[in-house]
Design an enzyme around this catalytic site. Structure first.
Site, mmCIF file in Angstrom:
data_model
loop_
_atom_site.group_PDB
_atom_site.id
_atom_site.type_symbol
_atom_site.label_atom_id
_atom_site.label_comp_id
_atom_site.label_asym_id
_atom_site.label_seq_id
_atom_site.Cartn_x
_atom_site.Cartn_y
_atom_site.Cartn_z
ATOM 1 N N GLY A 166 0.878 -1.390 -0.120
ATOM 2 C CA GLY A 166 0.113 0.289 -0.012
ATOM 3 C C GLY A 166 1.224 1.083 0.358
ATOM 4 N N SER A 212 -0.208 6.979 14.268
ATOM 5 C CA SER A 212 -0.309 7.974 14.456
ATOM 6 C C SER A 212 0.466 9.632 14.218
ATOM 7 C CB SER A 212 -0.621 9.088 16.118
ATOM 8 O OG SER A 212 -1.298 10.363 16.003
ATOM 9 N N LYS A 218 -5.263 3.421 20.055
ATOM 10 C CA LYS A 218 -4.774 4.192 18.726
ATOM 11 C C LYS A 218 -6.280 4.963 18.812
ATOM 12 C CE LYS A 218 -3.648 6.664 15.136
ATOM 13 N NZ LYS A 218 -4.436 6.750 13.857
ATOM 14 N N GLU A 245 -8.158 13.096 20.869
ATOM 15 C CA GLU A 245 -7.826 14.115 20.224
ATOM 16 C C GLU A 245 -9.082 15.170 19.141
ATOM 17 O OE1 GLU A 245 -5.515 12.606 16.087
ATOM 18 O OE2 GLU A 245 -7.387 14.052 14.781
ATOM 19 N N TYR A 246 -10.263 14.477 19.587
ATOM 20 C CA TYR A 246 -11.040 15.282 18.830
ATOM 21 C C TYR A 246 -11.545 16.187 19.640
ATOM 22 C CZ TYR A 246 -13.332 12.789 14.940
ATOM 23 O OH TYR A 246 -13.702 12.467 14.042
ATOM 24 N N HIS A 300 -6.452 7.629 21.171
ATOM 25 C CA HIS A 300 -6.173 8.462 20.977
ATOM 26 C C HIS A 300 -7.018 9.408 20.145
ATOM 27 C CE1 HIS A 300 -3.104 10.783 18.129
ATOM 28 N NE2 HIS A 300 -2.719 10.386 18.900
ATOM 29 N N ASN A 301 -7.424 8.839 19.229
ATOM 30 C CA ASN A 301 -7.899 9.785 18.276
ATOM 31 C C ASN A 301 -9.116 10.411 18.831
ATOM 32 O OD1 ASN A 301 -6.427 8.399 16.072
ATOM 33 N ND2 ASN A 301 -7.557 8.573 14.721
ATOM 34 N N ALA A 319 -8.824 1.099 5.527
ATOM 35 C CA ALA A 319 -9.272 0.353 6.390
ATOM 36 C C ALA A 319 -10.772 -0.492 5.813
ATOM 37 C CB ALA A 319 -9.571 1.055 7.400
HETATM 38 P P1 NBP Z 1 -5.841 5.015 2.173
HETATM 39 O O1 NBP Z 1 -6.547 5.115 2.597
HETATM 40 O O2 NBP Z 1 -5.992 5.893 0.970
HETATM 41 O O3 NBP Z 1 -5.694 3.741 0.963
HETATM 42 C C1 NBP Z 1 -5.204 4.217 -0.630
HETATM 43 C C2 NBP Z 1 -4.002 2.396 -0.555
HETATM 44 O O4 NBP Z 1 -5.394 0.962 -0.243
HETATM 45 C C3 NBP Z 1 -4.111 2.709 -2.003
HETATM 46 O O5 NBP Z 1 -2.674 2.281 -1.505
HETATM 47 C C4 NBP Z 1 -4.696 1.437 -2.348
HETATM 48 O O6 NBP Z 1 -4.598 1.077 -3.267
HETATM 49 C C5 NBP Z 1 -4.813 0.736 -1.599
HETATM 50 N N1 NBP Z 1 -6.110 -0.841 -1.448
HETATM 51 C C6 NBP Z 1 -7.469 -0.794 -1.934
HETATM 52 BR BR1 NBP Z 1 -7.729 1.256 -1.485
HETATM 53 N N2 NBP Z 1 -8.558 -0.932 -2.057
HETATM 54 C C7 NBP Z 1 -7.212 -1.976 -1.850
HETATM 55 C C8 NBP Z 1 -7.086 -3.081 -3.123
HETATM 56 N N3 NBP Z 1 -9.097 -4.200 -2.320
HETATM 57 N N4 NBP Z 1 -6.669 -4.088 -2.891
HETATM 58 C C9 NBP Z 1 -4.735 -4.007 -1.979
HETATM 59 N N5 NBP Z 1 -4.918 -2.318 -2.107
HETATM 60 C C10 NBP Z 1 -5.386 -1.536 -1.847
HETATM 61 O O7 NBP Z 1 -4.027 6.103 2.238
HETATM 62 P P2 NBP Z 1 -3.771 5.957 3.123
HETATM 63 O O8 NBP Z 1 -4.084 7.698 3.425
HETATM 64 O O9 NBP Z 1 -2.221 6.305 2.385
HETATM 65 O O10 NBP Z 1 -3.778 5.405 4.404
HETATM 66 C C11 NBP Z 1 -3.317 4.380 4.791
HETATM 67 C C12 NBP Z 1 -4.240 4.141 6.229
HETATM 68 O O11 NBP Z 1 -3.305 4.110 6.873
HETATM 69 C C13 NBP Z 1 -5.511 3.789 6.358
HETATM 70 O O12 NBP Z 1 -5.744 2.530 6.989
HETATM 71 C C14 NBP Z 1 -5.315 4.882 7.048
HETATM 72 O O13 NBP Z 1 -6.726 4.948 8.267
HETATM 73 C C15 NBP Z 1 -4.306 4.741 7.972
HETATM 74 N N6 NBP Z 1 -3.602 6.531 8.045
HETATM 75 C C16 NBP Z 1 -3.559 7.400 7.838
HETATM 76 C C17 NBP Z 1 -3.163 8.361 8.374
HETATM 77 C C18 NBP Z 1 -3.240 9.656 6.952
HETATM 78 O O14 NBP Z 1 -3.086 10.690 7.907
HETATM 79 N N7 NBP Z 1 -3.724 9.867 6.361
HETATM 80 C C19 NBP Z 1 -3.142 8.857 9.871
HETATM 81 C C20 NBP Z 1 -2.919 7.436 10.660
HETATM 82 C C21 NBP Z 1 -3.314 6.393 9.721
HETATM 83 P P3 NBP Z 1 -4.758 1.830 -5.257
HETATM 84 O O15 NBP Z 1 -3.581 2.676 -5.437
HETATM 85 O O16 NBP Z 1 -4.107 0.411 -6.337
HETATM 86 O O17 NBP Z 1 -5.799 2.287 -5.361
#
Ligand code: NBP
Length: 480
Positions: free
Chosen positions: A9, A128, A182, A189-190, A185-186, A76
């Site tokens: 990912g 986080s 986690k 944060e809210y 934690h969120n 997720a």
């Molecule tokens: P996203 O939550 O936007 O997910 C996108 C990724 O998921 C891409 O790599 C996509 O692949 C992959 N994906 C999906 Br959608 N469906 C899939 C499947 N069936 N098989 C394989 N891969 C699949 O990415 P992010 O914002 O980088 O967040 C990643 C995780 O980290 C999430 O769970 C998020 O909640 C968590 N998180 C995010 C933050 C933040 O600040 N953004 C902070 C902490 C935790 P593709 O490129 O092929 O579509």
């Protein structure tokens, strides 16, 4: 395989975490993304990282040393399940699958069981700190089995944020413990964000100061006991001028707050556990209220106080009262959050060190704050703390703040300014303080309409009044 760790990912979080891993001595990082373009872009943009790319799950598995360790950073829910299935297809028993996404802890408990039964190790890990944290040092909250921690611990310690010389990672507990922590934690944060927003609103409406002037107040607060990332960025946001209109940016942003759901999870879980996280709940509800523009009183027909002018006489003194109210309410929000973790640990059989949790939140994550050292101190004494805010340090702080806190809540109510998190936190505090609560009346009502029985203050046993009979009291059968 040549890589000691892999990332699946490669959206913003995964690619930043992969770069962080690659920047540490001794790591070679295998990477894979479902669609090829993200992998190509990452490899091209960061040749220095020495990534080993793969374009199928088979290739990804072949690129990893055994026992293989892979961190999943995908959306997720179903996507996470899909990736776990693929990894179990190409991995071998003993390999470690880590889910670093924002998964619901009950999903993690389910997955850990299924993956373990298939002979693999599964670790649900809270991450986080957003994009920047993932790249430069996040706060990491891994759950999962002890065996995985042996392999994973040193790698995670090397990429985590560092606070006062200590890496912001600890093995939180088994299966869903990391994602549970986690989630809370969120939720905290809210609450923290809502409290800061209420403080800003009251100061602005009470003193007429501009956002830029209030930015200076927050910057000043950030040099004292409120020092934290959220106070710091609040000053930055308030100081920002919109290039297009010349207005303060905060005045051109639509006042409808979004949410991705982890705050709501915290509250839903707290309801199930019977833990009063009222500050967090008010923060979640305040966002909901803001987002329902169609329900808000656009025509101004809802009556408010007769004297709607709200100007405080001594702005300096009022600002200090708001600061104290914010600090006291923040103590309540954190205390409630830790209470939820304590209750969750008891419910799910996790052995969670609350002091260690407060320490790993000191760096990398959104709620990082000086204040967390005080929480760590409170748990370090080893005293049994029924609720965190009864620790001596917090009792002293609440004692110092409470007059101001009451004054601010009164002022807000009098002027018709919503301060749901300030006021619910104060009510919670007074609820804990009250020698007698009107819950006695509620027990009477419940006994009246449903024969739910009650206890007496003066003797053991369970009692029921014959409300529809002669209203004498009978001893009821103990239903336990
Ligand atoms: P996203 O939550 O936007 O997910 C996108 C990724 O998921 C891409 O790599 C996509 O692949 C992959 N994906 C999906 Br959608 N469906 C899939 C499947 N069936 N098989 C394989 N891969 C699949 O990415 P992010 O914002 O980088 O967040 C990643 C995780 O980290 C999430 O769970 C998020 O909640 C968590 N998180 C995010 C933050 C933040 O600040 N953004 C902070 C902490 C935790 P593709 O490129 O092929 O579509």
């Amino acid at each position: 395989g040549a890589a000691n760790i892999g990332v699946v990912g490669l959206a913003v979080m995964g690619s930043n975490l992969a770069r962080n891993l690659a920047s540490r001595e001794g790591n070679t990082v295998a990477v894979f993304n479902r669609s090829r373009s993200k992998t190509d872009e990452l490899i091209e943009a960061h040749p220095e990282a020495g990534f080993i790319p793969a374009f199928s799950y088979e290739e990804f598995a072949a690129n990893l040393q055994k026992p293989r360790t892979a961190i999943i950073m995908v959306k997720a829910g179903r996507p996470t399940d899909a990736v776990i299935d693929e990894l179990m297809r190409v991995f071998e028993p003993g390999d470690i699958i880590v889910d670093g996404g924002n998964s619901l802890f009950t999903d993690t408990i389910r997955r850990e069981k299924a993956v373990r039964e298939a002979g693999f190790n599964f670790v649900g890990m809270g991450v986080s700190g957003g994009e920047e944290g993932a790249l430069l040092g996040p706060s990491l909250m891994p759950g999962g089995p002890d065996e995985s921690w042996v392999t994973l611990g040193p790698i995670l310690k090397s990429i985590a944020a560092v606070a006062e010389g200590e890496p912001c990672v600890t093995h939180v507990g088994h299966d869903g413990a990391g994602h549970f922590v986690k989630m809370v934690h969120n939720g905290i944060e809210y609450a923290d964000m809502q409290l800061i927003a209420e403080a800003y609103d009251l100061i602005r409406r009470g003193t007429g100061k501009s956002p830029a002037e209030i930015a200076d107040i927050f910057a000043e607060w950030n040099r004292g006991e409120l020092e934290s990332y959220l106070i710091e960025i609040t000053a930055e946001v308030l100081r920002q001028t919109d290039a297009a209109t010349g207005q303060p940016l905060v005045d051109v942003i639509v006042d409808q707050a979004g949410a991705k759901g982890t705050g709501a999870w915290t509250v839903q879980t707290a309801l199930d556990l019977g833990v009063p996280v009222s500050g967090i709940a008010e923060a979640v509800f305040a966002r909901s209220l803001s987002s329902h523009r169609e329900q808000r009183d656009v025509s101004g027909s809802l009556p408010g106080p007769d004297d709607a002018s709200f100007t405080v006489e001594d702005p300096g003194a009022f600002i200090e009262q708001v600061r104290l109210a914010l600090y006291a309410s923040k103590i309540v929000a954190y205390s409630q959050g830790f209470d939820e973790i304590r209750a969750g640990a008891a419910q799910y059989g996790w052995n969670i060190d609350l002091g260690a949790v407060s320490k790993i939140w000191r760096g990398g994550c959104i709620i990082r704050a000086q204040f967390l050292n005080r929480i760590a101190d409170a748990y370090a004494t080893g005293d049994e703390l029924p609720v965190l805010l009864t620790a001596p340090y917090f009792v002293e702080a609440l004692g110092r703040a409470q007059d101001a806190w009451r004054h601010v809540v009164q002022a807000a109510a009098g002027a018709g300014i919503p301060a749901p998190a300030f006021s619910s936190s104060l009510s919670y505090y007074d609820g804990l303080r009250a020698e007698r609560l009107p819950a006695a009346l509620i027990q009477g009502q419940r006994d009246f309409f449903g024969a739910h029985t009650y206890k007496r203050i003066d003797k053991d046993g369970t009692f029921h009044t014959l409300w529809s009979g002669d209203r004498s009291e009978v001893e009821a059968e103990d239903t336990h």
